[in-house]
Design a protein around this motif. Structure first.
Motif, PDB file in Angstrom:
ATOM      1  N   THR A  44       0.555  -0.922   0.188  1.00  0.00           N
ATOM      2  CA  THR A  44       0.277   0.024  -0.172  1.00  0.00           C
ATOM      3  C   THR A  44       0.808   1.266   0.077  1.00  0.00           C
ATOM      4  O   THR A  44       0.532   2.682  -0.867  1.00  0.00           O
ATOM      5  CB  THR A  44      -0.517   0.243   1.396  1.00  0.00           C
ATOM      6  N   LEU A  45       1.848   1.270   0.783  1.00  0.00           N
ATOM      7  CA  LEU A  45       2.853   2.560   0.992  1.00  0.00           C
ATOM      8  C   LEU A  45       3.223   3.022  -0.648  1.00  0.00           C
ATOM      9  O   LEU A  45       3.744   4.497  -0.939  1.00  0.00           O
ATOM     10  CB  LEU A  45       3.728   2.072   1.925  1.00  0.00           C
ATOM     11  N   LEU A  46       3.946   1.762  -0.992  1.00  0.00           N
ATOM     12  CA  LEU A  46       4.648   2.051  -2.463  1.00  0.00           C
ATOM     13  C   LEU A  46       3.651   2.254  -3.458  1.00  0.00           C
ATOM     14  O   LEU A  46       4.361   3.346  -4.152  1.00  0.00           O
ATOM     15  CB  LEU A  46       5.586   0.909  -2.507  1.00  0.00           C
ATOM     16  N   ALA A  47       2.509   1.737  -3.277  1.00  0.00           N
ATOM     17  CA  ALA A  47       1.381   2.184  -4.667  1.00  0.00           C
ATOM     18  C   ALA A  47       1.363   3.750  -4.044  1.00  0.00           C
ATOM     19  O   ALA A  47       0.758   4.609  -5.375  1.00  0.00           O
ATOM     20  CB  ALA A  47       0.450   1.186  -4.561  1.00  0.00           C
ATOM     21  N   ASN A  48       1.275   3.786  -3.307  1.00  0.00           N
ATOM     22  CA  ASN A  48       0.255   5.517  -2.756  1.00  0.00           C
ATOM     23  C   ASN A  48       1.141   6.726  -2.961  1.00  0.00           C
ATOM     24  O   ASN A  48       0.745   7.713  -2.313  1.00  0.00           O
ATOM     25  CB  ASN A  48      -0.711   5.270  -1.798  1.00  0.00           C
ATOM     26  N   TYR A  49       2.787   6.155  -2.239  1.00  0.00           N
ATOM     27  CA  TYR A  49       3.707   7.182  -1.579  1.00  0.00           C
ATOM     28  C   TYR A  49       4.352   8.059  -3.527  1.00  0.00           C
ATOM     29  O   TYR A  49       4.283   7.739  -4.461  1.00  0.00           O
ATOM     30  CB  TYR A  49       5.022   6.478  -1.192  1.00  0.00           C
ATOM     31  N   ASP A  50       3.968   9.344  -3.366  1.00  0.00           N
ATOM     32  CA  ASP A  50       4.345   9.809  -4.833  1.00  0.00           C
ATOM     33  C   ASP A  50       5.844   9.861  -5.072  1.00  0.00           C
ATOM     34  O   ASP A  50       5.585  10.275  -6.325  1.00  0.00           O
ATOM     35  CB  ASP A  50       3.559  11.473  -4.408  1.00  0.00           C
ATOM     36  N   LEU A  51       6.408   9.730  -4.255  1.00  0.00           N
ATOM     37  CA  LEU A  51       7.882   9.820  -4.339  1.00  0.00           C
ATOM     38  C   LEU A  51       7.800   9.061  -5.578  1.00  0.00           C
ATOM     39  O   LEU A  51       8.860   8.928  -6.468  1.00  0.00           O
ATOM     40  CB  LEU A  51       8.470  10.148  -3.300  1.00  0.00           C
ATOM     41  N   PHE A  52       7.853   7.602  -5.041  1.00  0.00           N
ATOM     42  CA  PHE A  52       7.807   6.254  -5.771  1.00  0.00           C
ATOM     43  C   PHE A  52       6.861   6.023  -7.021  1.00  0.00           C
ATOM     44  O   PHE A  52       7.108   6.044  -8.072  1.00  0.00           O
ATOM     45  CB  PHE A  52       6.896   4.838  -4.904  1.00  0.00           C
ATOM     46  N   LYS A  53       5.359   7.139  -7.357  1.00  0.00           N
ATOM     47  CA  LYS A  53       4.911   7.068  -8.570  1.00  0.00           C
ATOM     48  C   LYS A  53       5.937   7.748  -9.424  1.00  0.00           C
ATOM     49  O   LYS A  53       6.071   7.031 -10.208  1.00  0.00           O
ATOM     50  CB  LYS A  53       3.471   7.245  -7.922  1.00  0.00           C
ATOM     51  N   ASP A  54       6.661   8.973  -8.879  1.00  0.00           N
ATOM     52  CA  ASP A  54       7.043   9.958  -9.871  1.00  0.00           C
ATOM     53  C   ASP A  54       8.080   9.254 -10.515  1.00  0.00           C
ATOM     54  O   ASP A  54       8.885   8.944 -11.789  1.00  0.00           O
ATOM     55  CB  ASP A  54       7.103  11.115  -9.230  1.00  0.00           C
ATOM     56  N   VAL A  55       8.679   8.699  -9.375  1.00  0.00           N
ATOM     57  CA  VAL A  55      10.400   7.661 -10.231  1.00  0.00           C
ATOM     58  C   VAL A  55      10.418   6.870 -11.593  1.00  0.00           C
ATOM     59  O   VAL A  55      10.634   6.474 -11.571  1.00  0.00           O
ATOM     60  CB  VAL A  55      11.378   7.156  -8.279  1.00  0.00           C
ATOM     61  N   LYS A  56       9.373   6.124 -10.809  1.00  0.00           N
ATOM     62  CA  LYS A  56       9.073   4.687 -11.308  1.00  0.00           C
ATOM     63  C   LYS A  56       7.913   5.126 -13.430  1.00  0.00           C
ATOM     64  O   LYS A  56       8.675   4.601 -13.990  1.00  0.00           O
ATOM     65  CB  LYS A  56       7.601   3.818 -10.804  1.00  0.00           C
ATOM     66  N   THR A  57       8.077   6.846 -12.720  1.00  0.00           N
ATOM     67  CA  THR A  57       6.919   7.285 -14.444  1.00  0.00           C
ATOM     68  C   THR A  57       8.300   7.409 -15.149  1.00  0.00           C
ATOM     69  O   THR A  57       8.334   7.852 -16.171  1.00  0.00           O
ATOM     70  CB  THR A  57       5.937   8.334 -14.473  1.00  0.00           C
ATOM     71  N   ARG A  58       9.347   8.303 -14.026  1.00  0.00           N
ATOM     72  CA  ARG A  58      10.801   8.874 -14.467  1.00  0.00           C
ATOM     73  C   ARG A  58      11.463   7.608 -15.429  1.00  0.00           C
ATOM     74  O   ARG A  58      12.252   7.550 -16.145  1.00  0.00           O
ATOM     75  CB  ARG A  58      11.605   9.820 -13.696  1.00  0.00           C
ATOM     76  N   LEU A  59      11.532   6.440 -14.746  1.00  0.00           N
ATOM     77  CA  LEU A  59      12.169   5.681 -15.183  1.00  0.00           C
ATOM     78  C   LEU A  59      11.554   4.501 -16.102  1.00  0.00           C
ATOM     79  O   LEU A  59      12.283   4.606 -17.142  1.00  0.00           O
ATOM     80  CB  LEU A  59      13.291   4.013 -14.142  1.00  0.00           C
ATOM     81  N   GLU A  60      10.107   4.730 -16.482  1.00  0.00           N
ATOM     82  CA  GLU A  60       9.643   3.939 -17.047  1.00  0.00           C
ATOM     83  C   GLU A  60      10.247   4.041 -18.676  1.00  0.00           C
ATOM     84  O   GLU A  60       9.994   4.753 -20.204  1.00  0.00           O
ATOM     85  CB  GLU A  60       8.480   3.949 -17.311  1.00  0.00           C
ATOM     86  N   GLY A  61       9.735   6.583 -18.462  1.00  0.00           N
ATOM     87  CA  GLY A  61      10.180   7.397 -19.458  1.00  0.00           C
ATOM     88  C   GLY A  61      11.110   6.997 -20.254  1.00  0.00           C
ATOM     89  O   GLY A  61      11.415   6.779 -21.321  1.00  0.00           O
ATOM     90  N   LYS A  62      12.798   6.723 -19.214  1.00  0.00           N
ATOM     91  CA  LYS A  62      14.138   7.033 -19.592  1.00  0.00           C
ATOM     92  C   LYS A  62      13.591   4.951 -21.020  1.00  0.00           C
ATOM     93  O   LYS A  62      14.488   5.235 -21.533  1.00  0.00           O
ATOM     94  CB  LYS A  62      14.458   6.762 -19.248  1.00  0.00           C
ATOM     95  N   ALA A  63      13.593   4.059 -20.059  1.00  0.00           N
ATOM     96  CA  ALA A  63      13.545   3.081 -20.606  1.00  0.00           C
ATOM     97  C   ALA A  63      13.146   2.609 -21.626  1.00  0.00           C
ATOM     98  O   ALA A  63      13.681   2.295 -22.734  1.00  0.00           O
ATOM     99  CB  ALA A  63      12.679   1.992 -19.816  1.00  0.00           C
ATOM    100  N   LYS A  64      11.763   3.640 -22.219  1.00  0.00           N
ATOM    101  CA  LYS A  64      10.881   3.709 -23.257  1.00  0.00           C
ATOM    102  C   LYS A  64      11.854   4.252 -24.584  1.00  0.00           C
ATOM    103  O   LYS A  64      11.561   3.938 -25.376  1.00  0.00           O
ATOM    104  CB  LYS A  64       9.504   4.450 -22.862  1.00  0.00           C
ATOM    105  N   LYS A  65      12.511   5.513 -23.852  1.00  0.00           N
ATOM    106  CA  LYS A  65      13.040   5.837 -25.057  1.00  0.00           C
ATOM    107  C   LYS A  65      14.668   5.516 -25.378  1.00  0.00           C
ATOM    108  O   LYS A  65      14.792   5.272 -26.869  1.00  0.00           O
ATOM    109  CB  LYS A  65      13.806   7.481 -24.383  1.00  0.00           C
ATOM    110  N   ALA A  66      14.854   4.289 -24.507  1.00  0.00           N
ATOM    111  CA  ALA A  66      16.518   3.984 -24.282  1.00  0.00           C
ATOM    112  C   ALA A  66      15.623   3.245 -26.092  1.00  0.00           C
ATOM    113  O   ALA A  66      16.603   2.390 -26.602  1.00  0.00           O
ATOM    114  CB  ALA A  66      16.633   3.589 -23.669  1.00  0.00           C
ATOM    115  N   GLU A  67      14.314   1.971 -25.278  1.00  0.00           N
ATOM    116  CA  GLU A  67      14.293   1.539 -26.065  1.00  0.00           C
ATOM    117  C   GLU A  67      14.059   2.085 -27.622  1.00  0.00           C
ATOM    118  O   GLU A  67      14.073   0.648 -28.415  1.00  0.00           O
ATOM    119  CB  GLU A  67      12.742   0.595 -25.862  1.00  0.00           C
ATOM    120  N   ALA A  68      13.237   2.705 -27.848  1.00  0.00           N
ATOM    121  CA  ALA A  68      13.546   3.476 -29.138  1.00  0.00           C
ATOM    122  C   ALA A  68      14.505   4.078 -30.169  1.00  0.00           C
ATOM    123  O   ALA A  68      14.335   4.225 -30.876  1.00  0.00           O
ATOM    124  CB  ALA A  68      11.841   4.408 -28.594  1.00  0.00           C
ATOM    125  N   ASP A  69      15.297   4.100 -29.491  1.00  0.00           N
ATOM    126  CA  ASP A  69      16.755   5.012 -29.974  1.00  0.00           C
ATOM    127  C   ASP A  69      17.110   2.694 -30.400  1.00  0.00           C
ATOM    128  O   ASP A  69      17.702   3.003 -31.637  1.00  0.00           O
ATOM    129  CB  ASP A  69      17.630   5.395 -28.569  1.00  0.00           C
TER     130      ASP A  69
END
Length: 211
Positions: free
Chosen positions: A54-79
């Motif tokens: 519950t903590l990780l699913a709703n901790y805003d810092l965790f959600k922001d970091v997860k979104t940022r890392l997913e964005g970088k991963a998608k960009k690297a994958e596209a390149d």
């Protein structure tokens, strides 16, 4: 990219299981009353737990970091996909024109294509390693923030130990809901993170006023 769940096994203060069983008997009789052989002792709830899921699913810092890392991963994958597609075109062009080449030309082209293929493979590996390393660093930062917050929180509340509960991956099979401090901790963590996010904006406004 999936951010790995943190193992929030946080202990607070100098702890031992013996410390969790404190005698509340006092000389003034407020905490303990003894009559003959019968003794009644009040023991505070000094062990609580946090639901890590519950903590990780709703901790805003965790959600922001997860979104940022997913964005970088998608960009690297596209390149990488773009480079791989370009390489496949080169291979296809070579296959079409190979018969009209001399042995020397074919050898030079094949060597060049082999180097290109290896470069793409190396890039794929290095990008994967980079993202994994960054993910590990971000996990540590999140863990450190949660741990630091829980230390202060526990000191303020008088808790001696904070356990972590995660469904299917925990030594805690049952915990009384009254010992679950997840929502209170989550509220405090998100409020602290919101202040951190607002701090740079406030500083920028201050600097703007000075100009």
């Amino acid at each position: 990219m999936k951010l790995t769940k943190l193992a929030l096994g946080v202990t607070v203060a100098s702890l031992s299981l013996a410390a969790c069983k404190q005698e509340a008997a006092k000389n003034d009789g407020a905490a303990a009353t003894t009559t003959g052989e019968t003794t009644t002792t009040e023991v505070s709830n000094d062990v609580v737990y946090v639901n890590a899921d519950t903590l990780l699913a709703n901790y805003d810092l965790f959600k922001d970091v997860k979104t940022r890392l997913e964005g970088k991963a998608k960009k690297a994958e596209a390149d990488l996909k773009s480079k791989a597609t370009a390489f496949e075109r080169e291979v296809g062009q070579y296959q079409q024109s190979a018969q009209g080449m001399s042995n020397e030309q074919r050898a030079v082209t094949e060597q060049r294509l082999a180097r290109r293929q290896q470069e793409i493979a190396n890039l794929n590996q290095s990008e994967s390693n980079r993202l994994m390393s960054e993910e590990s660093e971000e996990q540590k930062k999140i863990y450190d923030k949660v741990e630091a917050y829980l230390k202060d929180y526990s000191k303020d509340k008088g808790y001696k130990m904070v356990l972590s509960y995660s469904r299917g991956n925990s030594a805690i099979l049952f915990g009384d809901p009254s010992l679950d401090i997840t929502q209170d901790v989550l509220k405090g963590l998100n409020e602290a993170y919101a202040k951190e996010k607002e701090a740079p904006k406030a500083e920028a406004k201050t600097e703007e006023k000075k100009k």
